[in-house]
Design a protein around this motif. Structure first.
Motif, mmCIF file in Angstrom:
data_model
loop_
_atom_site.group_PDB
_atom_site.id
_atom_site.type_symbol
_atom_site.label_atom_id
_atom_site.label_comp_id
_atom_site.label_asym_id
_atom_site.label_seq_id
_atom_site.Cartn_x
_atom_site.Cartn_y
_atom_site.Cartn_z
ATOM 1 N N SER A 162 42.127 65.887 -46.559
ATOM 2 C CA SER A 162 41.238 65.878 -45.387
ATOM 3 C C SER A 162 40.006 66.741 -45.637
ATOM 4 O O SER A 162 38.898 66.383 -45.221
ATOM 5 C CB SER A 162 41.995 66.368 -44.145
ATOM 6 O OG SER A 162 42.313 67.748 -44.251
ATOM 7 N N SER A 221 36.122 65.388 -45.763
ATOM 8 C CA SER A 221 35.083 65.999 -44.921
ATOM 9 C C SER A 221 33.888 66.431 -45.769
ATOM 10 O O SER A 221 32.735 66.339 -45.327
ATOM 11 C CB SER A 221 35.645 67.191 -44.151
ATOM 12 O OG SER A 221 35.989 68.252 -45.033
ATOM 13 N N ASN A 277 30.772 67.422 -33.604
ATOM 14 C CA ASN A 277 31.949 68.258 -33.357
ATOM 15 C C ASN A 277 32.549 67.974 -31.984
ATOM 16 O O ASN A 277 33.770 67.952 -31.818
ATOM 17 C CB ASN A 277 31.571 69.742 -33.454
ATOM 18 C CG ASN A 277 31.759 70.296 -34.852
ATOM 19 O OD1 ASN A 277 32.865 70.438 -35.345
ATOM 20 N ND2 ASN A 277 30.650 70.614 -35.487
ATOM 21 N N LEU A 310 32.299 65.111 -30.324
ATOM 22 C CA LEU A 310 32.964 63.808 -30.422
ATOM 23 C C LEU A 310 34.320 63.948 -31.107
ATOM 24 O O LEU A 310 35.310 63.322 -30.688
ATOM 25 C CB LEU A 310 32.087 62.826 -31.213
ATOM 26 C CG LEU A 310 30.843 62.276 -30.528
ATOM 27 C CD1 LEU A 310 30.137 61.293 -31.456
ATOM 28 C CD2 LEU A 310 31.202 61.592 -29.210
ATOM 29 N N ASN A 311 34.365 64.765 -32.142
ATOM 30 C CA ASN A 311 35.614 64.989 -32.866
ATOM 31 C C ASN A 311 36.668 65.628 -31.965
ATOM 32 O O ASN A 311 37.858 65.294 -32.039
ATOM 33 C CB ASN A 311 35.359 65.879 -34.086
ATOM 34 C CG ASN A 311 36.565 66.005 -34.979
ATOM 35 O OD1 ASN A 311 37.290 65.041 -35.215
ATOM 36 N ND2 ASN A 311 36.806 67.202 -35.470
ATOM 37 N N PHE A 327 36.899 65.272 -28.661
ATOM 38 C CA PHE A 327 37.401 64.251 -27.742
ATOM 39 C C PHE A 327 38.366 63.295 -28.457
ATOM 40 O O PHE A 327 39.364 62.847 -27.883
ATOM 41 C CB PHE A 327 36.246 63.480 -27.120
ATOM 42 C CG PHE A 327 35.481 64.267 -26.095
ATOM 43 C CD1 PHE A 327 36.137 64.911 -25.056
ATOM 44 C CD2 PHE A 327 34.104 64.391 -26.169
ATOM 45 C CE1 PHE A 327 35.447 65.650 -24.108
ATOM 46 C CE2 PHE A 327 33.399 65.127 -25.236
ATOM 47 C CZ PHE A 327 34.079 65.759 -24.196
ATOM 48 N N TYR A 328 38.059 62.983 -29.720
ATOM 49 C CA TYR A 328 38.968 62.158 -30.517
ATOM 50 C C TYR A 328 40.302 62.883 -30.703
ATOM 51 O O TYR A 328 41.372 62.273 -30.625
ATOM 52 C CB TYR A 328 38.329 61.842 -31.873
ATOM 53 C CG TYR A 328 39.268 61.171 -32.846
ATOM 54 C CD1 TYR A 328 39.712 59.877 -32.638
ATOM 55 C CD2 TYR A 328 39.700 61.853 -33.979
ATOM 56 C CE1 TYR A 328 40.576 59.261 -33.532
ATOM 57 C CE2 TYR A 328 40.573 61.251 -34.882
ATOM 58 C CZ TYR A 328 40.997 59.954 -34.647
ATOM 59 O OH TYR A 328 41.860 59.360 -35.530
ATOM 60 N N TYR A 329 40.217 64.190 -30.920
ATOM 61 C CA TYR A 329 41.434 64.993 -31.057
ATOM 62 C C TYR A 329 42.269 64.952 -29.782
ATOM 63 O O TYR A 329 43.504 64.870 -29.841
ATOM 64 C CB TYR A 329 41.066 66.446 -31.402
ATOM 65 C CG TYR A 329 42.229 67.387 -31.280
ATOM 66 C CD1 TYR A 329 43.188 67.470 -32.278
ATOM 67 C CD2 TYR A 329 42.384 68.180 -30.138
ATOM 68 C CE1 TYR A 329 44.276 68.323 -32.164
ATOM 69 C CE2 TYR A 329 43.465 69.034 -30.015
ATOM 70 C CZ TYR A 329 44.411 69.095 -31.026
ATOM 71 O OH TYR A 329 45.491 69.927 -30.899
ATOM 72 N N VAL A 367 42.490 62.545 -27.666
ATOM 73 C CA VAL A 367 43.167 61.249 -27.629
ATOM 74 C C VAL A 367 44.405 61.281 -28.534
ATOM 75 O O VAL A 367 45.496 60.863 -28.128
ATOM 76 C CB VAL A 367 42.206 60.120 -28.077
ATOM 77 C CG1 VAL A 367 42.966 58.798 -28.213
ATOM 78 C CG2 VAL A 367 41.061 59.972 -27.079
ATOM 79 N N CYS A 368 44.230 61.804 -29.752
ATOM 80 C CA CYS A 368 45.357 61.905 -30.690
ATOM 81 C C CYS A 368 46.438 62.828 -30.135
ATOM 82 O O CYS A 368 47.638 62.556 -30.279
ATOM 83 C CB CYS A 368 44.876 62.428 -32.043
ATOM 84 S SG CYS A 368 43.755 61.312 -32.902
ATOM 85 N N TYR A 369 46.021 63.907 -29.491
ATOM 86 C CA TYR A 369 46.960 64.856 -28.891
ATOM 87 C C TYR A 369 47.796 64.156 -27.827
ATOM 88 O O TYR A 369 49.024 64.322 -27.771
ATOM 89 C CB TYR A 369 46.177 66.021 -28.279
ATOM 90 C CG TYR A 369 47.033 67.090 -27.641
ATOM 91 C CD1 TYR A 369 47.375 68.240 -28.362
ATOM 92 C CD2 TYR A 369 47.470 66.979 -26.322
ATOM 93 C CE1 TYR A 369 48.147 69.239 -27.786
ATOM 94 C CE2 TYR A 369 48.245 67.970 -25.742
ATOM 95 C CZ TYR A 369 48.581 69.087 -26.475
ATOM 96 O OH TYR A 369 49.350 70.069 -25.906
#
Length: 201
Positions: free
Chosen positions: A134, A138, A182, A184-185, A187-189, A191-193
């Motif tokens: 990862s 990045s 960051n 956006l990342n 908010f994506y996190y 969703v994954c959470y």
């Protein structure tokens, strides 16, 4: 910027990342020795905060670090464009490095602990490999982003945001872009959470 701490000691420009490393090191010791016993009483989590919580906090602080970077760079450009003969102190860069070091300590270590807790003990090497992969991805994405930003911002004969002459470029705009990415990342996190929590329950 004025990099002198005293009249005889000047911090080398490339050495400012030491503040990020120092923050990371101090935080790890402070968290493990002092905060974990205190927080565990309230969270009933032996590691203080759950690794997923630490990862989220790290992403928020990383966003804040980019925001501070953008604001300081804006101030630096304004300072450089003024007629004053005074040079802005480079110590204004320390808070952003400290925030990024804190974000790294929370997110990266939380991420490793999360992998270890989710995977069987016999797959611990896979956990480290996933983390390193990862980081490599990045790094590649960061290089690609720099190339894209440089290409787009130089269209029409404009000066690149990432010009080698930072007083002509707009590094502050680039920091705001990173701040947005960051966010956006994060908010994506979230969703994954939520998906992981739903699948675990």
């Amino acid at each position: 910027m004025n990099r002198y701490v005293t009249s005889w000691f000047e911090i080398p420009a490339a050495s400012f990342t030491i503040f990020m490393v120092l923050t990371l090191t101090i935080w790890i010791a402070f968290y493990d020795c002092i905060l974990v016993p205190f927080i565990a009483k309230y969270t009933h989590e032996p590691r203080g905060f759950h690794p997923k919580t630490r990862m989220g906090i790290g992403l928020v602080i990383s966003t804040g670090g980019m925001m501070v970077s953008a604001i300081v760079e804006t101030k630096r450009r304004d300072f450089a464009g003024s007629n004053t003969t005074t040079v802005m102190s480079a110590m204004w860069l320390v808070p952003q490095y400290a925030l990024l070091g804190l974000a790294e300590a929370l997110n990266s270590i939380g991420q490793i602990e999360f992998y270890y807790s989710e995977l069987p003990k016999g797959m611990s090497s896979i956990a480290i490999a996933m983390f390193l992969v990862s980081n490599a991805i990045s790094g590649l994405f960061g290089s690609l982003l720099i190339k894209v930003v440089d290409t787009i911002t130089t269209k029409g004969g404009n000066i690149s945001w990432l010009s080698s002459d930072i007083n002509k470029g707009h590094l502050d705009y680039y920091y705001w872009l990173l701040c947005f990415l960051n966010l956006l990342n994060f908010f994506y996190y979230l969703v994954c959470y939520h998906v992981h929590r739903s699948s675990s329950s």
